[in-house]
Scaffold this motif. Structure first.
Motif, PDB file in Angstrom:
ATOM      1  N   GLY A 184       0.783  -1.226   0.000  1.00 12.56           N
ATOM      2  CA  GLY A 184       0.000   0.000   0.000  1.00 12.56           C
ATOM      3  C   GLY A 184       0.814   1.275   0.000  1.00 12.56           C
ATOM      4  N   THR A 242       4.072   7.899   1.604  1.00  9.39           N
ATOM      5  CA  THR A 242       4.775   8.097   0.335  1.00  9.39           C
ATOM      6  C   THR A 242       6.224   8.409   0.653  1.00  9.39           C
ATOM      7  OG1 THR A 242       2.820   8.902  -0.831  1.00  9.39           O
ATOM      8  CG2 THR A 242       4.956   9.548  -1.723  1.00  9.39           C
ATOM      9  N   THR A 281       0.140  -0.939  -3.998  1.00 10.10           N
ATOM     10  CA  THR A 281       1.497  -0.455  -3.798  1.00 10.10           C
ATOM     11  C   THR A 281       1.943   0.201  -5.105  1.00 10.10           C
ATOM     12  OG1 THR A 281       1.897  -2.328  -2.317  1.00 10.10           O
ATOM     13  CG2 THR A 281       3.832  -1.135  -3.138  1.00 10.10           C
ATOM     14  N   SER A 282       2.560   1.383  -5.018  1.00  9.20           N
ATOM     15  CA  SER A 282       2.873   2.142  -6.230  1.00  9.20           C
ATOM     16  C   SER A 282       4.342   2.547  -6.276  1.00  9.20           C
ATOM     17  CB  SER A 282       2.020   3.417  -6.298  1.00  9.20           C
ATOM     18  OG  SER A 282       0.647   3.121  -6.153  1.00  9.20           O
ATOM     19  N   ARG A 331      -4.310   4.144  -5.305  1.00 11.34           N
ATOM     20  CA  ARG A 331      -3.584   3.983  -4.040  1.00 11.34           C
ATOM     21  C   ARG A 331      -4.537   3.995  -2.850  1.00 11.34           C
ATOM     22  NH1 ARG A 331      -0.351   9.166  -2.492  1.00 11.34           N
ATOM     23  NH2 ARG A 331      -2.507   9.795  -2.078  1.00 11.34           N
ATOM     24  N   ASP A 332      -5.447   4.949  -2.815  1.00 12.38           N
ATOM     25  CA  ASP A 332      -6.260   5.186  -1.625  1.00 12.38           C
ATOM     26  C   ASP A 332      -7.564   4.397  -1.605  1.00 12.38           C
ATOM     27  OD1 ASP A 332      -4.261   6.961  -0.970  1.00 12.38           O
ATOM     28  OD2 ASP A 332      -5.317   8.705  -1.767  1.00 12.38           O
ATOM     29  N   THR A 384       3.760   4.072  -1.317  1.00 12.43           N
ATOM     30  CA  THR A 384       4.143   4.659  -2.603  1.00 12.43           C
ATOM     31  C   THR A 384       5.599   5.081  -2.548  1.00 12.43           C
ATOM     32  OG1 THR A 384       1.904   5.489  -3.013  1.00 12.43           O
ATOM     33  CG2 THR A 384       3.687   6.535  -4.242  1.00 12.43           C
ATOM     34  N   HIS A 425      -5.868   0.484  -2.588  1.00 12.96           N
ATOM     35  CA  HIS A 425      -4.745   0.189  -1.681  1.00 12.96           C
ATOM     36  C   HIS A 425      -3.601  -0.544  -2.378  1.00 12.96           C
ATOM     37  CE1 HIS A 425      -7.479   1.597   1.362  1.00 12.96           C
ATOM     38  NE2 HIS A 425      -8.350   0.640   1.055  1.00 12.96           N
TER      39      HIS A 425
END
Length: 268
Positions: free
Chosen positions: A32, A236, A195-196, A189-190, A34, A193
């Motif tokens: 989750g 992040t 992973t970036s 992402r939000d 970034t 969820h």
């Protein structure tokens, strides 16, 4: 959150012929979270994405995806792991001869899904997510750069990836269109969820992702502070590459407040 990192590089090094591209690179990214990958052109950012996908093998070190080391695996064993990942390229990389619908459906057909009604439901669901359903029958040549990029996001998430990789996703776009792509990245992402890992040359985009979150109520980005506490979403982090190595890793606050001359110049 799982104790096993979603992505981890351990002491990774890679050279192309006599040129060292990456030297002893290590970082871990939790589920989750970034990671914003920064660095000058040729610093190895896109190479790291290819290592994460298993398209390249390092000369030394380990590349672990959700605990699985990709380095010793044969191509046949990499395919199930790659299905857990989606990637968005700067160019969008759509198939020019296929319609928007067929581009997004492509991976489903590759996975031998034969239920045409299910395929159409899934494609329409994703095109609604990226606000592109009205263009479902259009060809890529009929789309603007921003529209192509949004369709490429829909295609990338068709298999519900837990990891998303973005290679300069707003490159070449005007600021307004670029913002719509940032909204999509934050939305995935939000809301999903995922992973970036985001490779970008646009610092403003990086800071937007670090300081805003996607509000499902307002359907847009809102400031992370003071609306809700900063630990309400996964953090992040920033990583700056220089001279084949990791020059900086840390939070946006640590990056922007660093007195380091190179970082000050990089951020100017």
């Amino acid at each position: 959150m799982s104790a096993t990192p979603a992505i981890e590089l351990r002491n990774v090094s890679l050279s192309f012929e006599s040129k060292r591209v990456l030297s002893d690179i290590s970082f871990a990214l939790g589920a989750g979270e970034t990671l914003i990958l920064l660095g000058v052109t040729g610093s190895g950012k896109s190479v790291i994405l290819k290592l994460i996908l298993g398209l390249l093998k390092p000369d030394a070190g380990q590349v672990l995806i959700e605990g699985h080391d990709l380095v010793p695996l044969p191509e046949t064993s990499l395919q199930p792991i790659r299905k857990r990942m989606g990637i968005v390229f700067q160019e969008g990389a759509l198939f020019d001869s296929l319609s928007v619908f067929e581009n997004v459906a492509y991976r489903l057909r590759e996975e031998h899904l034969e239920d045409e009604a299910a395929i159409e439901r899934r494609v329409r669901e994703l095109l609604r997510f990226v606000e592109m359903e009205p263009a479902i029958e259009k060809m890529p040549s009929e789309l603007s750069g921003g529209m192509r990029r949004r369709v490429s996001v829909a295609r990338a998430i068709v298999s519900d990836p837990s990891i998303m990789l973005y290679d300069s996703p707003t490159g070449g776009l005007d600021p307004v269109t670029g913002h719509t792509i940032n909204v999509l990245i934050a939305k995935l992402r939000d809301v999903q969820h995922v992973t970036s890992v985001v490779v970008t040359h646009r610092l403003q985009d990086a800071f937007v992702l670090a300081n805003y979150f996607f509000s499902t109520e307002k359907q847009t980005l809102v400031p992370l502070k003071p609306i809700r506490p900063p630990d309400a979403i996964a953090p992040t982090r920033f990583l700056v590459l220089r001279d084949a190595g990791v020059y900086f890793r840390g939070s946006e606050q640590e990056l922007t407040r660093s007195p380091d001359p190179y970082l000050r110049k990089f951020l100017a």
